[in-house]
Design a protein around this motif. Structure first.
Motif, PDB file in Angstrom:
ATOM      1  N   LYS A 498       0.609  -1.498  -0.400  1.00  0.00           N
ATOM      2  CA  LYS A 498       0.210   0.310   0.304  1.00  0.00           C
ATOM      3  C   LYS A 498       0.682   1.437   0.206  1.00  0.00           C
ATOM      4  CE  LYS A 498      -3.796  -1.778   1.690  1.00  0.00           C
ATOM      5  NZ  LYS A 498      -5.106  -2.192   3.544  1.00  0.00           N
ATOM      6  N   MET A 528     -11.884  -5.661  -7.826  1.00  0.00           N
ATOM      7  CA  MET A 528     -11.071  -6.827  -6.888  1.00  0.00           C
ATOM      8  C   MET A 528     -12.113  -7.817  -7.070  1.00  0.00           C
ATOM      9  SD  MET A 528     -13.629  -5.769  -3.746  1.00  0.00           S
ATOM     10  CE  MET A 528     -14.712  -7.377  -3.384  1.00  0.00           C
ATOM     11  N   ARG A 529     -11.822  -9.631  -6.507  1.00  0.00           N
ATOM     12  CA  ARG A 529     -12.741 -10.350  -7.371  1.00  0.00           C
ATOM     13  C   ARG A 529     -14.348 -10.257  -7.038  1.00  0.00           C
ATOM     14  NH1 ARG A 529      -8.952 -14.852  -5.142  1.00  0.00           N
ATOM     15  NH2 ARG A 529      -8.333 -13.783  -3.648  1.00  0.00           N
ATOM     16  N   SER A 530     -15.351 -10.042  -7.457  1.00  0.00           N
ATOM     17  CA  SER A 530     -14.961 -10.075  -9.195  1.00  0.00           C
ATOM     18  C   SER A 530     -15.692  -9.080  -9.571  1.00  0.00           C
ATOM     19  CB  SER A 530     -15.108 -11.397  -9.842  1.00  0.00           C
ATOM     20  OG  SER A 530     -14.730 -12.889  -9.038  1.00  0.00           O
ATOM     21  N   PHE A 561      -4.652  -8.312  -2.369  1.00  0.00           N
ATOM     22  CA  PHE A 561      -3.551  -8.054  -1.931  1.00  0.00           C
ATOM     23  C   PHE A 561      -2.642  -9.680  -1.885  1.00  0.00           C
ATOM     24  CE2 PHE A 561      -4.922  -3.898  -0.876  1.00  0.00           C
ATOM     25  CZ  PHE A 561      -3.144  -3.032  -1.895  1.00  0.00           C
ATOM     26  N   ASP A 562      -3.271 -10.589  -3.122  1.00  0.00           N
ATOM     27  CA  ASP A 562      -2.869 -11.568  -3.451  1.00  0.00           C
ATOM     28  C   ASP A 562      -2.223 -12.353  -4.279  1.00  0.00           C
ATOM     29  OD1 ASP A 562      -3.273 -14.714  -2.724  1.00  0.00           O
ATOM     30  OD2 ASP A 562      -5.747 -14.692  -3.037  1.00  0.00           O
ATOM     31  N   ILE A 565      -3.103 -12.471  -8.663  1.00  0.00           N
ATOM     32  CA  ILE A 565      -4.891 -11.565  -9.018  1.00  0.00           C
ATOM     33  C   ILE A 565      -4.345 -10.862  -9.085  1.00  0.00           C
ATOM     34  CG2 ILE A 565      -6.870 -11.804  -8.310  1.00  0.00           C
ATOM     35  CD1 ILE A 565      -5.321 -14.566  -7.682  1.00  0.00           C
ATOM     36  N   SER A 607     -10.853 -15.392 -11.859  1.00  0.00           N
ATOM     37  CA  SER A 607     -11.602 -15.546 -10.365  1.00  0.00           C
ATOM     38  C   SER A 607     -12.689 -16.430 -11.809  1.00  0.00           C
ATOM     39  CB  SER A 607     -12.517 -14.623  -9.732  1.00  0.00           C
ATOM     40  OG  SER A 607     -13.566 -14.174 -10.512  1.00  0.00           O
TER      41      SER A 607
END
Lengths: 623, 190
Positions: A498, A528-530, A561-562, A565, A607
């Motif tokens: 961040k 973000m997913r999804s 934060f993966d 992804i 995803s």
């Protein structure tokens, strides 16, 4: 009598069992050697699932403008990193920052990558690239494998002779293949010798800001500068580069630049040049500090060499430099020590274009001429200081000893190798083990794809006395040169951290918003997913509404934060695409000139509900 | 001198209680409970690590995945316990130390009682949380799965996840502290 029988039998049985189970009958000291020589070629290159390669290979992508990343010894391609050309797969050249960095150019010609160094060894932090087509230099961060800065270098056109870094990355040098008038002004070719120059640029790199900067330039004679290498250890303050067309021909170079029996290796002391600049011994040329060697004397010398040499490579100990003949069938080994003595004693054989010329015989140590080995181009080294030179015309690699000139082994390759690259093979401490021949032609090697074929890379095991080709893989156009670095020297990040100082970043769904300032529309959104969220309070959080003619900024942060992804962002029919890696914030800037309804969607499969990750971009027509 | 009327604890017992207080205090700095999730895409595992005063682990990633099955977001705000748990545990440590100093058996019984009640409430609280999150799944979730309650300790399977729940070091310290409070009763028996 009878009592000891079972006891003894038991003990004996125990010992036998223990010996069978635990004793080591093999002669352990010899096992390793036997293993490596008895392993089949397939076993030597097989890296099973769960294991990783020992080395990274960073191969330049030539006129694709890209960098190709491979694993060695598996030779699996891991990544393509766009540097000088746009790449829709990663949105490179479409988002605001990378678009600005590319400066309107749509391609580049990347020849010689160079990894940043500490004490003459790769430190694994950055990789430098140069563009022969549009005279640019770039730097890639090896934490993220992304291009961080591109600089346009004026007064020069075609830095083929680049890039090489000094042993602690003090400078990145860009000598040029083509000579042009300073400022690249119009100048008839009849004035070539008087008005044209082969300008070499010295760049510095600010590691913290990740910015390249031009420190000074040198207006070398109007020749072609081909390849170069920085000195090491005792020759650490020096660098060498090869020249051709010292004839100063201006047409049909193939013939006219191949007339003189001798061209030169330019030998220069970069510390002395830096000192001259510090003392004001330069001229201001359009804002650049330009050294004219015929006026500001010192620090630059010429070493005669057999005509039109190609590669010039410094031995790992920094004691010798080797020029490869290209048109002369020999490698010439020169001694730095002898050159330094000749310079100290001012033993010059006159001047050329105002630059002192050293006497060939006073600097040359030996000429090595393997029988029928034709077209020597480039030399790499192993851990024992042995040299490996590519022979373009006779299609082979020759292993030889630069200290004695003895030829030790030769291996044919398919076909016509340009450079080769050994494991850390141009550093002060090469690893040996592997050498990869970067072949220009593959012809009949792979399944046919028509009249043109891929380039070919051949992995050669150099751990033994004899070289052995153990794998052959195709490559896209066109790896010219490469760097092979031990994998444990590269330390990548998993997600972008961040950044509270980034005003465009939004990390909370509830902070998303769309802000209008006059005809500027700023979207602060998240992926973000999804789903996309551009304004969490809106009736439809994934809808963007603008008026035709609005100047639109879409700031998008990937809040997953993966690791791995990654989300993409595209607007149909608007020819726009960008990528946001985990934790990253990126911006698209464009004018909404087309009115209508345009779906927007995630381009990078993220995803199970990736297909549902879309929204609408609505452009209200002008009244 | 000691045990005049059988209501007083010995000096050794007093020291044991002091040790118990130290372990309770120490437990504040260690996780009390941990849930480890594995999925094919997460062979390295994702963690929820519960301290008396905070959550650690890959909470954001887990929340991101949980929204597919309609599970509510969990963060430190959804567990008000985290804001006062450390004071309760600290208070218990102080009480234990006080009982050790006062050396009155009756106080020790009360302390053990408090321990048991607190422990039961704690277990119930954790079960309640697991039950709430596992069974109150949004009806609008894109992926519908059967409501589930992961065990407090042990293995569970749901969707593509396998979960393993463990007690953390902190919990073991508290159990140890509890056992230490029982020793004086046996030691100073008549």
């Amino acid at each position: 009598m009878k009592k000891w029988v079972p006891i003894a039998t038991g003990l004996l049985a125990g010992f036998v069992a223990a010996t069978i189970s635990f004793a080591d009958f093999s002669h352990s000291t010899k096992t390793a050697a036997i293993d490596s020589s008895t392993k089949s070629d397939a076993e030597k290159v097989y890296v099973p699932l769960g294991k990783k390669d020992d080395y990274y290979l960073f191969a330049s992508g030539g006129h694709s403008g890209q960098l190709f990343v491979y694993g060695v010894p598996s030779m699996r391609q891991i990544r393509t990193v766009p540097i000088f050309s746009p790449d829709s797969a990663t949105g490179y050249g479409y988002d605001k920052e990378t678009k600005k960095m590319l400066g309107g150019y749509t391609w580049g010609d990347f020849h010689h990558p160079a990894i940043s160094e500490t004490n003459g060894d790769y430190n694994g932090k950055f990789l430098f690239a140069t563009d022969v087509a549009n005279s640019r230099a770039a730097v890639m961060d090896l934490k993220t494998f992304t291009t961080k800065d591109i600089i346009k270098v004026p007064n020069t056109s075609g830095p083929h002779c680049a890039a090489f870094v000094t042993q602690n990355t003090e400078y990145l040098f860009l000598p040029t293949r083509f000579s042009v008038p300073v400022g690249q002004k119009y100048e008839p070719l009849d004035n070539y010798s008087k008005k044209y120059r082969g300008v070499m640029s010295a760049l510095t790199f600010d590691q913290k800001k990740e910015k390249l900067n031009i420190a000074y330039q040198v207006a070398l004679p109007p020749w072609s500068y081909d390849l170069s290498d920085a000195g090491k250890k005792e020759s650490g303050d020096w660098a060498v580069m090869s020249t051709y067309n010292t004839e100063e021909a201006t047409t049909t170079m193939e013939i006219n630049a191949s007339q003189a029996d001798r061209d030169y290796i330019v030998l220069f002391n970069w510390k002395e040049l830096a000192k001259m600049v510090k003392e004001g011994k330069y001229e201001d040329v359009g804002g650049q500090k330009m050294i004219y060697p015929e006026k500001q004397k010192g620090g630059i010398y010429l070493v005669p060499v057999a005509k039109s040499p190609h590669g010039v490579d410094v031995t790992p100990d920094g004691k010798q430099f080797i020029a490869s003949g290209k048109l002369a069938p020999s490698m010439t080994v020169f001694s730095f020590k002898k050159a330094f003595e000749a310079i100290k004693n001012k033993e010059f054989a006159g001047e050329r274009n105002g630059i002192p010329v050293l006497q060939y015989k006073k600097v040359m140590e030996r000429e090595v001429n393997p029988e029928n080995a034709l077209g020597p181009l480039h030399t790499q080294f192993d851990d024992k200081g042995m040299a490996y030179t590519t022979m373009f015309i006779s299609s082979e690699i020759v292993k030889w000893n630069p200290k004695t000139g003895d030829v030790l082994d030769r291996v044919p390759v398919q076909y016509s190798p340009g450079h080769s690259v050994a494991a850390e093979g141009d550093t002060a401490s090469p690893d040996g083990k592997y050498l990869i021949a970067l072949n220009k032609l593959s012809k009949d090697t792979y399944l046919s794809v028509g009249p043109s074929h891929p380039e070919s890379m051949q992995l050669i095991d150099i751990s033994g006395k004899k070289m052995r080709v153990i794998d052959t893989v195709p490559a896209n156009p066109e790896p010219h040169y490469a760097q092979m670095i031990k994998a444990d020297k590269i330390h990548t990040i998993n997600v972008y951290p961040k950044d509270p100082t980034n005003k465009d970043a939004v990390y909370k769904q509830s902070d998303t918003k769309i802000v209008r300032k006059g005809n500027e529309v700023h979207v602060y959104g998240i992926a973000m997913r999804s789903r996309f969220i551009f304004d969490s309070k809106a009736k439809r959080p994934d809808e963007i509404n603008v008026n035709q003619g609005d100047h639109v900024f879409i700031h998008l942060t990937n809040i997953d934060f993966d690791e791995d992804i990654t989300h993409g962002f595209a607007i149909n029919q608007y020819d726009l695409d960008m990528e946001v890696q985990p934790g990253q914030t990126n911006t698209l800037e464009f004018t909404a000139d087309k009115a209508g309804t345009f779906p927007l969607y995630c381009t990078n499969f993220c995803s199970a509900l990736h297909q549902e990750m879309n929204g609408y971009f609505l452009v209200k027509p002008k009244q | 001198m000691v045990n005049l009327n059988g209501k007083k604890l010995s000096v050794v017992s007093s020291l044991i209680l002091a040790c118990s207080a130290v372990f309770i205090g120490l437990s504040l700095f260690f996780p009390w409970w941990r849930l480890l999730l594995y999925a094919p895409q997460y062979p390295e595992g994702l963690n929820i690590i519960v301290y008396p005063n905070k959550l650690e682990g890959q909470i954001d990633i887990i929340n991101g995945l949980n929204h597919y099955i309609g599970m509510a977001n969990f963060d430190e705000k959804s567990f008000p316990e985290l804001s006062y748990m450390s004071y309760l545990v600290g208070g218990l440590a102080v009480l234990t130390l006080l009982v050790g100093l006062l050396r009155r058996k009756s106080f020790l019984y009360m302390l053990i009682g408090l321990f048991l009640v607190g422990g039961l409430i704690g277990f119930f609280d954790l079960y309640h949380a697991l039950h709430t999150f596992g069974t109150h799944l949004s009806l609008k979730a894109p992926i519908k799965i059967k409501p589930f309650v992961p065990p407090m300790v042990g293995e569970n399977h749901f969707a593509n996840f396998t979960t393993h729940s463990y007690l953390g070091k902190g919990a073991y310290f508290v159990v140890l502290a509890f056992i230490l409070t029982l020793i004086p009763i046996w030691k100073d028996r008549k």
